[in-house]
Motif scaffolding. Structure first.
Motif, mmCIF file in Angstrom:
data_model
loop_
_atom_site.group_PDB
_atom_site.id
_atom_site.type_symbol
_atom_site.label_atom_id
_atom_site.label_comp_id
_atom_site.label_asym_id
_atom_site.label_seq_id
_atom_site.Cartn_x
_atom_site.Cartn_y
_atom_site.Cartn_z
ATOM 1 N N ALA A 1 -17.390 9.047 33.040
ATOM 2 C CA ALA A 1 -16.613 9.444 34.218
ATOM 3 C C ALA A 1 -15.133 9.191 33.973
ATOM 4 N N LYS A 2 -14.302 10.133 34.415
ATOM 5 C CA LYS A 2 -12.863 9.952 34.306
ATOM 6 C C LYS A 2 -12.381 9.013 35.407
ATOM 7 N N MET A 3 -11.466 8.105 35.029
ATOM 8 C CA MET A 3 -10.884 7.161 35.977
ATOM 9 C C MET A 3 -9.384 7.110 35.749
ATOM 10 N N ALA A 4 -8.627 7.273 36.804
ATOM 11 C CA ALA A 4 -7.170 7.275 36.688
ATOM 12 C C ALA A 4 -6.679 5.990 36.035
ATOM 13 N N GLY A 5 -5.770 6.137 35.067
ATOM 14 C CA GLY A 5 -5.172 4.987 34.416
ATOM 15 C C GLY A 5 -5.995 4.378 33.308
ATOM 16 N N HIS A 6 -7.134 5.005 32.983
ATOM 17 C CA HIS A 6 -7.991 4.435 31.944
ATOM 18 C C HIS A 6 -8.203 5.465 30.838
#
Length: 396
Positions: free
Chosen positions: A57-62
């Protein structure tokens, strides 16, 4: 002999992770509950990150890759023709939903149904009868319900008929009685047969309408045999936490912990994990991603709830025994930044963790929520379901 003594099966109700093959077909292009919540407010989820959520899963800032995830991680594409709570949970346990239950978003419920409901509700006047947010309709009609004894009936983006009553003037018992009667009426005709009838008690305190946790869902019974029934036959104690008993109409459930907050439901799972219980399947629904934040398009609250879950997840994992298994997945998406207030069709995360795993890895894309259910079925040697894959032998 089962490989795992207990399986903790956690459903993050309404938490999706983005694009899946049929997303455009459902009108949900671009929806991504997890990513968009993290963009509004950064997530603080060190435990789920160590397990490997950012590998699927895409996660902002990671952007950093997790070379050694602690859990098996997969991305599930739902098989059934729907994006609601019953469809998702039922698919996990082996039910394929071909024809979705009726919805009444456009025009509300038909006059004939409303008349039947009014008769069943001791002749009370029914008000509302439209697709609306529960909090909005209470602000508009809550006082009328308290002062005149009228009953609010409305629908949500799901296949539901929801009934609101004041706990003090009407009472939870009477509202529950009305909901049971409504379930029988709706089930009497295919065109009225909503997936769930929901009693929605509320109180008016300090100038605010507050919906309480004394709600009850009266769902259709599963339309075919489910894994839970086979577990019972095998002598496995099936424990339903939160909405689980309502979702399955009690089918295959031995022990019930009723609806509560996500934190409270996780605490129940943690308490069970710390005990020395044997041969249990603990099935937990965490409803607030959906009910409190997704439908209300509260992205900040949604993000905060993910971070709170991580705290509880840490405690649960620390409490697990070496022969316990944790499975986490979702039933549908509910992007808190998306248009409207409806669920969103999205890919769904699968997290599989045990302290006994030697070298967990990313499993990639998986077909059907029954993939999670089949892990349970294989563990207790009951029949597999056709609503998912069999990946049990990959878990080493």
């Amino acid at each position: 002999m089962p490989k795992f003594n207990r399986i903790f099966f956690i459903v993050t109700d309404g938490l999706g992770i983005g694009k899946e093959p049929r997303q455009d077909e459902f009108g949900d292009t671009g929806a991504n509950s997890f990513l968009h919540a993290s963009e509004v407010l950064p997530l603080n989820i060190p435990t789920w990150t160590k397990l490997g959520i950012t590998e699927i899963a895409k996660m902002a800032g990671h952007v950093q890759k997790n070379k050694h995830p602690l859990a098996y991680m997969g991305k599930i594409f739902e098989m059934s023709n729907g994006k609601d709570t019953l469809t998702g949970h039922w698919e996990m346990m082996g039910v394929y939903t071909k024809v979705p239950n009726p919805q009444f978003i456009e025009k509300g419920f038909p006059d004939e149904l409303i008349k039947e409901l009014s008769k069943a509700f001791d002749g009370r006047k029914i008000i509302g009868n439209r697709h609306e947010s529960g909090t909005v309709i209470l602000e508009e009609l809550g006082h009328q319900t308290i002062e005149k004894g009228d009953i609010i009936v409305y629908t949500s983006p799901d296949s539901t008929l929801q009934i609101c009553g004041d706990e003090k003037t009407l009472g939870v018992e009477k509202l529950t009685e009305y909901a049971k009667k409504a379930r029988a009426i709706c089930s009497s005709k295919p065109e009225w047969n909503v997936a769930r009838v929901i009693s929605r008690p509320f109180v008016f305190e300090n100038g605010k309408f507050i919906r309480t946790f004394n709600r009850h869902d009266f769902a259709n019974k599963p339309t075919s045999h489910i894994i839970l029934e086979d577990l019972q036959t095998k002598g496995v104690e099936v424990i339903g936490v939160g909405k689980i008993n309502d979702i399955f109409c009690g089918v295959g459930i031995n022990t019930v912990y009723g609806p509560a907050s996500d934190d409270e439901n996780m605490d129940i799972a943690i308490d069970i994990a710390t005990s020395n219980s044997k041969n249990q399947f603990i099935f937990v629904n965490l409803v607030e991603f959906d009910s409190h934040f997704g439908h209300r398009r509260n992205a900040i609250g949604y993000s905060e709830n993910i971070s709170r879950l991580d705290i509880k997840l840490t405690k649960l994992i620390n409490s697990l025994k070496d022969d316990d298994l944790l499975i986490m997945t979702s039933d549908h998406g509910n992007d808190p930044t998306y248009k409207g207030t409806d669920h969103t069709r999205e890919a769904l995360p699968l997290t599989i963790y045990s302290k006994s795993f030697k070298n967990p890895k990313v499993l990639g894309n998986l077909k059907g929520l029954g993939t999670a259910g089949n892990i349970v079925a294989r563990n207790w040697d009951v029949p597999l379901v056709c609503t998912g894959e069999d990946i049990f032998d990959k878990l080493i």
